[in-house]
Design a protein around this motif. Structure first.
Motif, mmCIF file in Angstrom:
data_model
loop_
_atom_site.group_PDB
_atom_site.id
_atom_site.type_symbol
_atom_site.label_atom_id
_atom_site.label_comp_id
_atom_site.label_asym_id
_atom_site.label_seq_id
_atom_site.Cartn_x
_atom_site.Cartn_y
_atom_site.Cartn_z
ATOM 1 N N VAL A 154 0.837 -1.198 0.000
ATOM 2 C CA VAL A 154 0.000 0.000 0.000
ATOM 3 C C VAL A 154 0.880 1.260 0.000
ATOM 4 C CG1 VAL A 154 -1.718 1.270 1.324
ATOM 5 C CG2 VAL A 154 -1.866 -1.212 1.180
ATOM 6 N N ALA A 155 1.925 1.241 0.831
ATOM 7 C CA ALA A 155 2.817 2.410 0.921
ATOM 8 C C ALA A 155 3.581 2.612 -0.382
ATOM 9 C CB ALA A 155 3.799 2.233 2.072
ATOM 10 N N VAL A 156 4.022 1.514 -0.986
ATOM 11 C CA VAL A 156 4.799 1.634 -2.227
ATOM 12 C C VAL A 156 3.899 2.129 -3.364
ATOM 13 C CG1 VAL A 156 6.155 0.355 -3.941
ATOM 14 C CG2 VAL A 156 6.430 -0.164 -1.528
ATOM 15 N N ARG A 157 2.681 1.559 -3.436
ATOM 16 C CA ARG A 157 1.745 2.020 -4.470
ATOM 17 C C ARG A 157 1.397 3.491 -4.247
ATOM 18 N NH1 ARG A 157 -2.956 0.128 -4.050
ATOM 19 N NH2 ARG A 157 -2.699 -1.587 -2.590
ATOM 20 N N GLY A 158 1.227 3.837 -2.984
ATOM 21 C CA GLY A 158 0.901 5.232 -2.648
ATOM 22 C C GLY A 158 1.994 6.171 -3.109
ATOM 23 N N ALA A 159 3.248 5.793 -2.844
ATOM 24 C CA ALA A 159 4.378 6.641 -3.256
ATOM 25 C C ALA A 159 4.422 6.764 -4.778
ATOM 26 C CB ALA A 159 5.687 6.057 -2.725
ATOM 27 N N ALA A 160 4.111 5.649 -5.454
ATOM 28 C CA ALA A 160 4.129 5.675 -6.929
ATOM 29 C C ALA A 160 2.999 6.556 -7.467
ATOM 30 C CB ALA A 160 4.003 4.258 -7.480
ATOM 31 N N ALA A 161 1.868 6.552 -6.748
ATOM 32 C CA ALA A 161 0.711 7.333 -7.219
ATOM 33 C C ALA A 161 0.920 8.832 -7.018
ATOM 34 C CB ALA A 161 -0.550 6.889 -6.490
ATOM 35 N N ALA A 162 1.940 9.196 -6.239
ATOM 36 C CA ALA A 162 2.160 10.618 -5.945
ATOM 37 C C ALA A 162 2.858 11.344 -7.094
ATOM 38 C CB ALA A 162 2.976 10.762 -4.664
ATOM 39 N N LEU A 163 3.074 10.662 -8.197
ATOM 40 C CA LEU A 163 3.748 11.315 -9.322
ATOM 41 C C LEU A 163 2.980 11.039 -10.614
ATOM 42 C CD1 LEU A 163 6.312 12.922 -10.068
ATOM 43 C CD2 LEU A 163 7.337 10.769 -10.716
ATOM 44 N N LYS A 164 2.597 12.118 -11.298
ATOM 45 C CA LYS A 164 1.848 11.960 -12.551
ATOM 46 C C LYS A 164 2.744 12.179 -13.760
ATOM 47 C CE LYS A 164 -1.833 14.610 -12.196
ATOM 48 N NZ LYS A 164 -3.171 15.204 -12.128
ATOM 49 N N GLU A 165 3.810 12.933 -13.523
ATOM 50 C CA GLU A 165 4.656 13.336 -14.643
ATOM 51 C C GLU A 165 5.465 12.153 -15.175
ATOM 52 O OE1 GLU A 165 8.625 15.231 -14.214
ATOM 53 O OE2 GLU A 165 7.381 17.020 -14.367
ATOM 54 N N HIS A 166 5.414 11.963 -16.484
ATOM 55 C CA HIS A 166 6.174 10.866 -17.094
ATOM 56 C C HIS A 166 7.496 11.391 -17.655
ATOM 57 C CE1 HIS A 166 2.903 8.117 -16.718
ATOM 58 N NE2 HIS A 166 2.078 8.975 -17.270
ATOM 59 N N PRO A 167 8.487 10.522 -17.737
ATOM 60 C CA PRO A 167 9.745 10.955 -18.356
ATOM 61 C C PRO A 167 9.505 11.316 -19.829
ATOM 62 C CG PRO A 167 10.013 8.843 -17.267
ATOM 63 C CD PRO A 167 8.559 9.146 -17.262
ATOM 64 N N GLU A 168 10.312 12.217 -20.337
ATOM 65 C CA GLU A 168 10.133 12.638 -21.729
ATOM 66 C C GLU A 168 11.181 11.954 -22.605
ATOM 67 O OE1 GLU A 168 10.338 16.908 -22.897
ATOM 68 O OE2 GLU A 168 8.323 16.824 -22.007
ATOM 69 N N ILE A 169 10.721 11.435 -23.726
ATOM 70 C CA ILE A 169 11.668 10.758 -24.618
ATOM 71 C C ILE A 169 11.573 11.392 -26.000
ATOM 72 C CG2 ILE A 169 12.101 8.568 -25.810
ATOM 73 C CD1 ILE A 169 11.266 7.176 -23.227
ATOM 74 N N GLU A 198 16.897 10.352 -26.869
ATOM 75 C CA GLU A 198 17.292 11.239 -25.756
ATOM 76 C C GLU A 198 16.183 11.192 -24.710
ATOM 77 O OE1 GLU A 198 19.986 13.319 -25.451
ATOM 78 O OE2 GLU A 198 20.876 12.609 -27.320
ATOM 79 N N SER A 199 16.561 10.995 -23.466
ATOM 80 C CA SER A 199 15.524 10.982 -22.426
ATOM 81 C C SER A 199 15.796 12.100 -21.429
ATOM 82 C CB SER A 199 15.526 9.646 -21.701
ATOM 83 O OG SER A 199 16.770 9.433 -21.118
ATOM 84 N N SER A 200 14.735 12.633 -20.889
ATOM 85 C CA SER A 200 14.916 13.638 -19.838
ATOM 86 C C SER A 200 13.912 13.358 -18.724
ATOM 87 C CB SER A 200 14.718 15.038 -20.399
ATOM 88 O OG SER A 200 13.441 15.177 -20.932
ATOM 89 N N ARG A 201 14.223 13.814 -17.573
ATOM 90 C CA ARG A 201 13.404 13.664 -16.367
ATOM 91 C C ARG A 201 13.192 12.194 -15.983
ATOM 92 N NH1 ARG A 201 8.492 17.628 -17.410
ATOM 93 N NH2 ARG A 201 8.723 16.799 -19.479
ATOM 94 N N VAL A 202 14.175 11.345 -16.301
ATOM 95 C CA VAL A 202 14.085 9.954 -15.827
ATOM 96 C C VAL A 202 14.624 9.916 -14.402
ATOM 97 C CG1 VAL A 202 14.870 7.593 -16.185
ATOM 98 C CG2 VAL A 202 14.294 8.996 -18.144
ATOM 99 N N LYS A 203 15.847 10.387 -14.238
ATOM 100 C CA LYS A 203 16.446 10.460 -12.893
ATOM 101 C C LYS A 203 15.888 11.681 -12.170
ATOM 102 C CE LYS A 203 19.886 7.403 -12.341
ATOM 103 N NZ LYS A 203 19.997 6.643 -11.111
ATOM 104 N N LYS A 204 15.378 11.432 -10.993
ATOM 105 C CA LYS A 204 14.765 12.548 -10.262
ATOM 106 C C LYS A 204 15.425 12.695 -8.901
ATOM 107 C CE LYS A 204 10.223 12.330 -12.369
ATOM 108 N NZ LYS A 204 10.537 11.363 -13.410
#
Lengths: 230, 348
Positions: free
Chosen positions: A75-90, A106-112
């Motif tokens: 539940v905690a892991v899913r919750g943490a994952a749900a807290a981000l909507k932004e996808h990496p840009e390719i 080229e990828s951007s915003r993968v590493k956060k």
């Protein structure tokens, strides 16, 4: 096919031109094939490295995720994952390797960083950070693997095509053209021989006719001389 | 009950003592680590978790059933504590259990943010805090995050969430809201706490909770190398760090480790700090912090038997039991070896 070709001198010249062009093309394609194979071997080595890195990263990511789910709860892991909507840009661009267009991803915003992952720092743990880290690392390797493996597949297709072209020139087109050339040459030689023979025949006939006419004239002269003596 | 009325530690500690004796011990854990998820669920069904396993058995299965049953049982047990306690004791228990209110607020906000179904969000809630069902249901039925913030205006989370909402609107990232919720929870842990002989140790426990949270966060910031202002994540109330001290220590992990080693927690955390110096991962250190906190509260229960401390000791032991069972079930599901699972368990 040799039988379809008209054995003319014009055709012979055309075929000789085509043979010359095909031989030049054959050499160029052979060089291209060898060059592609060398490039392919480099990419293959890189692809193997990336693939083994991908396998290792996947193992690590899965392990850290399993541990995070075990210790923090699914539940905690899913919750943490749900807290981000932004996808990496390719974004994809292309580059040219010996005439083969391969993608450059080229990828951007993968590493956060910690404050870009959506979940709050105060209520989460290092296990979730490590799982997120491991999956970001995995995603970067997947993107690299996609680039390298697509390039490898495109190179392989191009090598196959080039190899088929080289083989077609070497084992089909050039032998056919050479066969046609030989056929025309033989035919032309034959025609030449026939012409010489015919000319000789005519010459012989003319000589014979001349000799006969001469003999006839001599005979007539002799007859005329004899009658005058009488 | 509520904070109104008289405190009743005698009654609550007597009930808690019975509950604590029913917690799983070494023997049960030894059996559980050899079981698969379905066997664990069956084992739980024959113990204190019977109600939850039977209630959730039709909707969930496998490890999910175990995890939801654990969470629901935790909520029931802690809800009972708030039900039994009155007066000042209620206030002391509620201070700590509000972390589940914080959890629920964050879960509802995350659900709205990610457009999750209401049923899925509801399943993930742990109704162990001070919020009653009406408040939680009202949050669940909120159509958007702004409405959640509005509906929380009468609670301790209202002001901080309201202030953080503008940041959220600017960035469209949940970090400000989540941090505001957690900061409110930690901020109210020691708020207006009247300290006497019996509560002095409870206060020390809450301070340790804040210190450990600050230490974890500082180490995580130092580890990440991100350009984040450590002061923004500092929680006031602990004894180990000051805001400015933590900000400078966060820049240097070695100095931070040295500061913890020299603190009053140094002896308890010595082995974990040694490991931390030699390894990159913070996980073992976090686990050591959990063990240290649990050992500390376990000792508290015997000093003042008719105070908040045995109750705090039970709350932590129950939380640890839930964590342990979940770790075993998830570990078995993921195919971890018995040794590996046992290493992760915290058993006193």
């Amino acid at each position: 096919m040799a039988k379809d070709v008209k054995p003319t001198r014009k055709n012979l010249m055309a075929i000789e031109d085509r043979i010359e062009l095909s031989e030049r093309g054959h050499d160029t394609l052979e060089q291209k094939r060898d060059g592609l194979i060398m490039e392919f071997m480099d990419i293959l080595e890189q692809a193997q490295d990336v693939r083994s890195e991908l396998d290792a990263n996947y193992e690590t990511a899965q392990e850290t995720l399993n541990m995070a789910r075990a210790m923090e709860g699914d539940v905690a892991v899913r919750g943490a994952a749900a807290a981000l909507k932004e996808h990496p840009e390719i974004t994809t661009q292309s580059k040219n390797i010996m005439g083969v267009v391969v993608p450059q991803i080229e990828s951007s915003r993968v590493k956060k960083s910690l404050d870009q992952r959506g979940y709050g720092l105060l209520g989460s743990s290092a296990r979730i950070d490590e799982a997120a880290d491991a999956y970001e690392e995995l995603l970067e390797t997947i993107i690299l693997a996609a680039e390298v493996e697509t390039a490898m597949k495109k190179m392989l297709t191009e090598i196959e095509t080039t190899k088929r072209r080289v083989n077609a020139l070497e084992f089909k087109l050039l032998p056919d053209l050479n066969e046609n050339k030989e056929y025309i040459e033989q035919k032309l030689e034959e025609q030449e021989r026939e012409e010489i023979f015919r000319l000789k025949k005519i010459k012989n006939k003319k000589e014979k006719e001349a000799a006969e006419a001469e003999a006839e004239a001599e005979a007539e002269e002799a007859t005329a001389t004899a009658s005058a003596d009488d | 009950m509520s904070s109104a009325g008289g405190s009743n530690p005698e009654y609550v500690t007597a009930r808690v003592r019975a509950r604590k004796s029913a917690l799983y011990g070494d023997e049960e854990y030894r059996k559980l680590v050899r079981m698969g998820p379905s066997e664990i669920a069956r084992f739980m069904e024959e113990s204190d978790y019977e109600v939850e396993i039977n209630a959730l058995g039709a909707r969930h299965s496998g490890v999910d059933l175990i995890e939801y049953a654990l969470n629901r049982n935790l909520a029931r047990q802690f809800d009972d504590l708030l039900e039994w306690a009155g007066g000042r004791l209620y206030d002391l228990i509620a201070r700590y259990l509000r972390k589940f209110d914080a959890w629920n607020v964050k879960t509802v906000i995350r659900g709205l943010y990610s457009d999750a179904d209401r049923e899925d969000v509801e399943d993930d809630l742990i109704r162990a805090g001070e919020f009653d069902d009406a408040v939680v249901d009202s949050l669940l039925s909120a159509p958007n995050i702004e409405e959640v913030v509005d509906r929380l205006s009468g609670t301790i989370f209202g002001a901080d969430l309201d202030a953080a909402y503008e940041d959220y609107e600017d960035t469209n990232v949940l970090v400000p809201l989540e941090n505001a919720v957690d900061r409110t929870y930690y901020g109210h842990l020691l708020d207006e706490l009247v300290v006497d002989e019996a509560t002095a140790q409870y206060r020390a426990f809450l301070e340790a909770e804040i210190d450990f949270r600050n230490a974890r966060n500082a180490l995580r910031l130092a580890q990440s190398g991100a350009d984040i202002d450590p002061a923004a994540y500092y929680i006031d109330g602990g004894t180990l760090f000051t805001a400015s001290g933590l900000a400078s220590l966060s820049q240097n992990r070695d100095e931070l480790v040295a500061a913890i080693r020299e603190s009053q927690y140094g002896d308890d955390l010595s082995a974990a700090l040694d490991e931390l110096e030699n390894a990159e991962s913070l996980i073992r250190f976090e686990r050591a912090l959990d063990v240290a906190l649990l050992e500390y509260t376990n000792g508290l229960g015997h000093v003042f038997p008719l105070s908040i401390t045995p109750i705090a000791s039970y709350i932590l032991a129950k939380e640890r039991e839930v964590d342990n069972i979940r770790a075993i079930a998830r570990g078995r599901e993921a195919g971890l070896a018995e040794d590996q699972i046992q290493q992760e368990l915290v058993i006193l």
